[in-house]
Design an enzyme around this catalytic site. Structure first.
Site, short mmCIF file in Angstrom:
data_model
loop_
_atom_site.label_atom_id
_atom_site.label_comp_id
_atom_site.label_asym_id
_atom_site.label_seq_id
_atom_site.Cartn_x
_atom_site.Cartn_y
_atom_site.Cartn_z
N CYS A 154 -9.25 2.34 -8.88
CA CYS A 154 -8.03 1.54 -8.88
C CYS A 154 -7.04 2.26 -9.79
O CYS A 154 -7.30 2.40 -10.99
CB CYS A 154 -8.40 0.14 -9.40
SG CYS A 154 -6.99 -0.95 -9.55
N CYS A 165 5.58 -10.96 -11.82
CA CYS A 165 4.78 -12.06 -11.26
C CYS A 165 4.12 -12.82 -12.41
O CYS A 165 3.44 -12.22 -13.25
CB CYS A 165 3.73 -11.54 -10.29
SG CYS A 165 4.45 -10.61 -8.93
N CYS A 401 -8.24 -7.33 -11.21
CA CYS A 401 -6.87 -7.42 -10.69
C CYS A 401 -6.01 -8.31 -11.58
O CYS A 401 -6.39 -9.43 -11.90
CB CYS A 401 -6.87 -8.08 -9.31
SG CYS A 401 -7.40 -6.97 -8.05
N1 SAH Z 1 2.09 -4.44 -7.41
C1 SAH Z 1 1.11 -4.34 -6.38
C2 SAH Z 1 -0.23 -3.80 -6.81
C3 SAH Z 1 -0.83 -4.24 -8.13
S1 SAH Z 1 -1.72 -5.72 -8.29
C4 SAH Z 1 0.94 -5.67 -5.70
O1 SAH Z 1 1.44 -6.65 -6.21
O2 SAH Z 1 0.33 -5.73 -4.64
C5 SAH Z 1 -3.07 -5.71 -7.18
C6 SAH Z 1 -3.40 -7.11 -6.68
O3 SAH Z 1 -3.85 -7.97 -7.73
C7 SAH Z 1 -2.19 -7.81 -6.08
O4 SAH Z 1 -2.57 -8.44 -4.87
C8 SAH Z 1 -1.87 -8.82 -7.13
O5 SAH Z 1 -1.11 -9.88 -6.66
C9 SAH Z 1 -3.23 -9.22 -7.60
N2 SAH Z 1 -3.24 -9.94 -8.88
C10 SAH Z 1 -2.34 -9.89 -9.87
N3 SAH Z 1 -2.69 -10.70 -10.88
C11 SAH Z 1 -3.85 -11.27 -10.52
C12 SAH Z 1 -4.73 -12.19 -11.14
N4 SAH Z 1 -4.47 -12.67 -12.35
N5 SAH Z 1 -5.84 -12.54 -10.48
C13 SAH Z 1 -6.13 -12.03 -9.26
N6 SAH Z 1 -5.36 -11.16 -8.62
C14 SAH Z 1 -4.22 -10.79 -9.23
#
Ligand code: SAH
Length: 418
Positions: A154, A165, A401
């Site tokens: 990753c 977010c 994630c």
């Molecule tokens: N910016 C990109 C990639 C990075 S995050 C994107 O948003 O897709 C990779 C994944 O993890 C994304 O689907 C994101 O929404 C998710 N993610 C972020 N915070 C998280 C959390 N606290 N728990 C689970 N998934 C999360």
């Protein structure tokens, strides 16, 4: 209201009759600009550029640069072989290069990009989180995971993230800067080196010299499509045959985005069949506006249309990411609405990957319960949308994630090394 009565609620109309449980957002305020819009950072703040590295250059540019350094062009290929097939930047290992110029050549072509600050392991060594310091002190992380039959890395594409977010630790920390192409590639090279040395799970005594990272997910720090050019150059180097690149399969590379629609459309025209993932997290604009600030620019339907276009152009089935957040986006009617929106566009083009929310510091939100999660998955599957709960790794080391963020502890460790 009990969990089960909520599960039985169906359709948006029914949901309106039942008041939705929305956690108060204490501890979180969405940053807004003067006009009241959520603050999003697309442009990378100006900082000193990282040194130019072989992996930033095309094959021709590598030859040119070697010549500029006063050596014949064919030395570029030798350097590429050391870097992309032996995963080394150590001049001492490059005995096929003239001893007198070796140091200078390596300093000019393979400057150090990532300094390892910390390494955390879990899952009996099968999951490793690296904390790297970049040349300007910015901190990024990568997570290496051994699965049966594959090894996934990753990677981060930006130091921090500008997408803001609220449920993601990286998003809440803001954007420090874009990473360079070579900084992205170097994460893989370093992981490959560690694997070859037997440093990733498995039996230490076994021969790991033929093993390497097989899958890349752009799910570390950053929004890859906000750093489009460097990310795509990195992808091209990942798929270029050795020794010009890493010789990886495009299918094993997943680009995940919050939904930057014009960039998704551009990606579809690149002719590199990477796996595409859209972080949707809500099927309705009402909620997605709140969960994914970029939804203020590109709405759910526009993002889904762009994802469908990706499938049409590439033939690659796309993934929809959906972090299940208790009482926030996990309602049965939202599963139904999601299925409806996906089925409206066609069949067999998409699968959904729900993932229970991983905890982040000071977050007011938690993961959905197991029952609600199962019901969400069941509804999608029943509606004909292949849906599999995503396995989450590395929670114990804040490597899952949405958990990647440099803490003050990390900064202290990095400062102590500098
Ligand atoms: N910016 C990109 C990639 C990075 S995050 C994107 O948003 O897709 C990779 C994944 O993890 C994304 O689907 C994101 O929404 C998710 N993610 C972020 N915070 C998280 C959390 N606290 N728990 C689970 N998934 C999360």
């Amino acid at each position: 209201m009990t969990e089960s009565s909520r599960i039985r609620t169906t359709g948006p109309a029914a949901a309106q009759k039942t008041p939705q449980v929305r956690p108060r957002t204490e501890g979180w305020t969405q940053k807004k600009d003067e006009s009241g819009r959520p603050l999003l950072q697309f442009a990378s703040p100006k900082r000193g550029k990282p040194p130019v590295h072989l992996a930033d250059l095309t094959v021709d540019e590598r030859v040119e640069k070697v010549k500029e350094l006063g050596l014949p062009g064919f030395r570029a290929k030798q350097l590429s072989t050391h870097y992309f097939t032996h995963y080394t930047s150590d001049p001492a290992e490059m005995t096929d290069l003239p001893a007198a110029q070796r140091e200078e050549l390596v300093a000019g072509m393979l400057p150090p990009l990532l300094t390892e600050v910390r390494r955390l392991e879990t899952d009996k060594g099968d999951t490793i989180k690296f904390l790297w310091r970049l040349h300007d002190g910015a901190l990024v992380e990568s997570v290496l995971m051994r699965y049966p039959g594959r090894i996934t890395l990753c990677v981060s594409s930006q130091a921090g993230c500008g997408m803001n977010c609220p449920f993601c630790a990286t998003g809440q920390a803001g954007l420090t800067r874009n990473m360079s192409t070579a900084e992205i590639i170097e994460q893989i090279v370093r992981a490959n080196r560690l694997i070859a040395e037997g440093g990733l799970g498995g039996k230490k005594a076994d021969d790991h010299s033929m093993e390497r990272v097989s899958n890349i997910v752009f799910m570390g720090m950053g929004e890859p499509l906000a750093n489009y050019k460097r990310v795509m150059d990195a992808v091209r180097t990942m798929v270029a045959p050795q020794p010009d690149g890493l010789g990886m399969s495009a299918r094993g590379i997943t680009v995940s985005t919050v939904g930057l629609v014009p960039a998704i459309r551009k990606l579809a025209d690149e002719n590199i069949p990477v796996t595409f993932a859209l972080s949707l997290h809500a099927p309705d604009d009402h909620l997605r506006d709140e969960l994914i600030p970029v939804n203020s620019r590109w709405k759910v339907d526009e993002a889904l249309d762009a994802a469908y276009n990706y499938y049409e152009k590439t033939g690659r089935r796309v993934s929809i990411e959906y972090a299940l957040i208790k009482d926030m986006n996990d309602h049965a009617w939202r599963a139904d609405l999601l299925a409806e929106k996906l089925n409206q566009r066609g069949h067999g083009w998409v699968h959904v990957n729900p993932i229970p929310l991983n905890p982040t510091p000071e977050s007011v939100w938690t993961a959905s319960t197991r029952e609600v999660t199962n019901e969400f998955v069941r509804r999608l599957n029943d509606a004909g949308i292949p849906t599999t709960l995503r396995d989450t790794r590395g929670k114990e080391i804040d490597g899952a994630c949405g958990q990647l963020v440099a803490t003050t502890e990390d900064e202290d460790a990095a400062a102590a090394m500098a």
